[in-house]
Design a protein around this motif. Structure first.
Motif, mmCIF file in Angstrom:
data_model
loop_
_atom_site.group_PDB
_atom_site.id
_atom_site.type_symbol
_atom_site.label_atom_id
_atom_site.label_comp_id
_atom_site.label_asym_id
_atom_site.label_seq_id
_atom_site.Cartn_x
_atom_site.Cartn_y
_atom_site.Cartn_z
ATOM 1 N N ASP A 23 0.914 -1.087 0.111
ATOM 2 C CA ASP A 23 -0.025 0.039 -0.059
ATOM 3 C C ASP A 23 0.678 1.167 0.017
ATOM 4 O O ASP A 23 1.941 1.263 0.432
ATOM 5 C CB ASP A 23 -0.910 0.175 1.170
ATOM 6 N N ARG A 24 0.377 2.308 -0.613
ATOM 7 C CA ARG A 24 1.189 3.540 -0.686
ATOM 8 C C ARG A 24 0.512 4.556 0.248
ATOM 9 O O ARG A 24 -0.676 4.679 0.334
ATOM 10 C CB ARG A 24 1.305 4.068 -1.963
ATOM 11 N N VAL A 25 1.246 5.357 0.903
ATOM 12 C CA VAL A 25 0.783 6.391 1.872
ATOM 13 C C VAL A 25 1.603 7.678 1.505
ATOM 14 O O VAL A 25 2.928 7.583 1.275
ATOM 15 C CB VAL A 25 0.762 6.109 3.208
ATOM 16 N N LEU A 26 1.245 8.810 1.883
ATOM 17 C CA LEU A 26 2.172 9.944 1.660
ATOM 18 C C LEU A 26 2.946 9.984 2.775
ATOM 19 O O LEU A 26 2.926 9.750 3.848
ATOM 20 C CB LEU A 26 1.218 11.209 1.890
ATOM 21 N N LYS A 27 4.243 10.678 2.192
ATOM 22 C CA LYS A 27 5.424 10.971 3.331
ATOM 23 C C LYS A 27 5.007 11.785 4.370
ATOM 24 O O LYS A 27 3.871 12.695 4.315
ATOM 25 C CB LYS A 27 6.660 11.379 2.817
ATOM 26 N N ALA A 28 5.456 11.495 5.659
ATOM 27 C CA ALA A 28 5.078 12.386 6.835
ATOM 28 C C ALA A 28 3.793 11.875 7.536
ATOM 29 O O ALA A 28 3.347 12.590 8.602
ATOM 30 C CB ALA A 28 4.769 14.156 6.571
ATOM 31 N N SER A 29 3.163 11.134 6.904
ATOM 32 C CA SER A 29 2.116 10.244 7.543
ATOM 33 C C SER A 29 2.272 9.717 8.750
ATOM 34 O O SER A 29 3.383 9.254 8.999
ATOM 35 C CB SER A 29 1.442 9.388 6.673
ATOM 36 N N LYS A 30 1.310 9.622 9.664
ATOM 37 C CA LYS A 30 1.428 8.881 11.150
ATOM 38 C C LYS A 30 0.772 7.656 10.913
ATOM 39 O O LYS A 30 -0.382 7.403 10.664
ATOM 40 C CB LYS A 30 0.851 9.674 12.276
ATOM 41 N N ILE A 31 1.388 6.626 11.092
ATOM 42 C CA ILE A 31 1.078 5.164 10.816
ATOM 43 C C ILE A 31 0.775 4.563 12.321
ATOM 44 O O ILE A 31 1.789 4.454 13.137
ATOM 45 C CB ILE A 31 2.230 4.059 10.232
ATOM 46 N N ASP A 32 -0.366 4.272 12.605
ATOM 47 C CA ASP A 32 -0.735 3.498 13.992
ATOM 48 C C ASP A 32 -0.218 2.147 13.909
ATOM 49 O O ASP A 32 -0.630 1.575 13.000
ATOM 50 C CB ASP A 32 -2.173 3.681 14.192
ATOM 51 N N LEU A 33 -0.054 1.651 15.111
ATOM 52 C CA LEU A 33 0.717 0.311 15.114
ATOM 53 C C LEU A 33 -0.378 -0.296 16.194
ATOM 54 O O LEU A 33 -0.361 0.003 17.518
ATOM 55 C CB LEU A 33 2.261 0.254 15.595
ATOM 56 N N VAL A 34 -0.431 -1.848 15.913
ATOM 57 C CA VAL A 34 -1.233 -2.524 17.013
ATOM 58 C C VAL A 34 -0.211 -3.737 17.546
ATOM 59 O O VAL A 34 0.109 -4.485 16.223
ATOM 60 C CB VAL A 34 -2.503 -3.336 16.316
ATOM 61 N N LEU A 35 0.223 -3.936 18.423
ATOM 62 C CA LEU A 35 1.192 -4.838 19.192
ATOM 63 C C LEU A 35 0.650 -5.758 19.956
ATOM 64 O O LEU A 35 -0.392 -5.418 20.542
ATOM 65 C CB LEU A 35 2.210 -3.953 19.967
ATOM 66 N N GLY A 36 1.365 -6.801 19.912
ATOM 67 C CA GLY A 36 0.944 -7.776 21.132
ATOM 68 C C GLY A 36 1.355 -7.363 22.239
ATOM 69 O O GLY A 36 2.422 -6.839 22.522
ATOM 70 N N ASP A 37 0.557 -7.827 23.483
ATOM 71 C CA ASP A 37 0.944 -7.299 24.845
ATOM 72 C C ASP A 37 1.860 -8.289 25.614
ATOM 73 O O ASP A 37 2.134 -8.001 26.486
ATOM 74 C CB ASP A 37 -0.269 -6.985 25.633
ATOM 75 N N GLY A 38 1.966 -9.728 24.835
ATOM 76 C CA GLY A 38 2.843 -10.592 25.573
ATOM 77 C C GLY A 38 2.291 -11.289 26.781
ATOM 78 O O GLY A 38 2.955 -12.107 27.469
ATOM 79 N N LYS A 39 0.829 -11.042 26.972
ATOM 80 C CA LYS A 39 0.330 -11.571 28.437
ATOM 81 C C LYS A 39 -0.607 -12.823 27.786
ATOM 82 O O LYS A 39 -0.786 -13.840 28.536
ATOM 83 C CB LYS A 39 -0.584 -10.549 28.714
ATOM 84 N N ALA A 40 -1.013 -13.123 26.691
ATOM 85 C CA ALA A 40 -1.700 -14.146 26.285
ATOM 86 C C ALA A 40 -0.742 -15.414 26.377
ATOM 87 O O ALA A 40 0.396 -15.496 25.987
ATOM 88 C CB ALA A 40 -2.264 -14.047 24.832
ATOM 89 N N THR A 41 -1.297 -16.563 26.742
ATOM 90 C CA THR A 41 -0.586 -17.662 26.482
ATOM 91 C C THR A 41 -0.815 -18.583 25.385
ATOM 92 O O THR A 41 -1.511 -18.233 24.661
ATOM 93 C CB THR A 41 -1.087 -18.626 27.765
#
Length: 208
Positions: free
Chosen positions: A166-184
């Motif tokens: 996918d293409r996005v414009l420079k200077a855009s803010k990209i939101d990130l969804v991360l794993g919390d490391g708590k699930a077994t």
């Protein structure tokens, strides 16, 4: 007249004086000629061309008997007007001679777009430098239950999920969804198994 008498005579000293005077005058006129031909001492202070258009630059430098050369346009910078000077060489205030060329770089008309690489299942520490290298910024970070701590599970832009390519414009803010490391590991397997019957039940309903 012998050489010894000649070297001590007034004639010799008179001629020696005239020779020295001639050399001094010759050096004096030579220095003045050199000053004139090189325009020594006649220097101009380079003006600040920042945020001026190319037409304004030409007009301003013409008044000072200076010239300019456009080197290139640079990636769009929001703190500068479109098509205005972003960089110049020599810098403002530098003393130069008449006719000196000032090299300028112009702001582009807008942000260019970049193509996203595959960032899924990479660590947060890996992804942030990659985004910066692309001219992007890391935006909001959220966590969801996952066995892998700080692993990127989703990338989003304005609420829309993005994928590699996918293409996005420079200077855009990209939101990130991360794993919390708590699930077994068992919880991950259980969640996956719960999702399968739901899909199957939907398929059965559609067949009926």
């Amino acid at each position: 007249m012998s050489l010894r008498k000649y070297l001590s005579s007034r004639v010799f000293f008179g001629q020696l004086f005239l020779a020295i005077a001639f050399i001094v005058l010759l050096a004096y006129f030579f220095m003045h000629w050199l000053t004139y031909t090189t325009d020594h001492g006649h220097e101009i202070s380079v003006p600040d061309l920042s945020k001026l258009t190319e037409e304004q630059v030409e007009e301003k430098l013409d008044e000072l008997d200076l010239d300019y050369e456009l080197l290139d346009s640079v990636d769009y910078r929001s703190d500068f007007p479109k098509f205005s000077v972003v960089e110049q060489d020599p810098s403002p205030g530098t003393k130069v001679k008449v006719g000196r060329k000032v090299y300028i770089k112009i702001n582009s008309s807008g942000f260019s777009s970049v193509q996203l690489p595959n960032l899924i299942e990479k660590t947060y520490r890996e992804v942030v430098p990659t985004l910066k290298a692309l001219g992007l910024e890391a935006g909001t970070v959220t966590y969801i239950p996952n066995i892998a701590k700080d692993m990127v599970l989703e990338i989003r832009f304005k609420g829309r999920n993005l994928k590699a390519g996918d293409r996005v414009l420079k200077a855009s803010k990209i939101d990130l969804v991360l794993g919390d490391g708590k699930a077994t590991y068992e919880e991950v397997i259980a969640n996956d198994s719960l999702q399968v019957p739901a899909v199957e039940s939907e398929n059965n309903t559609n067949e009926q």
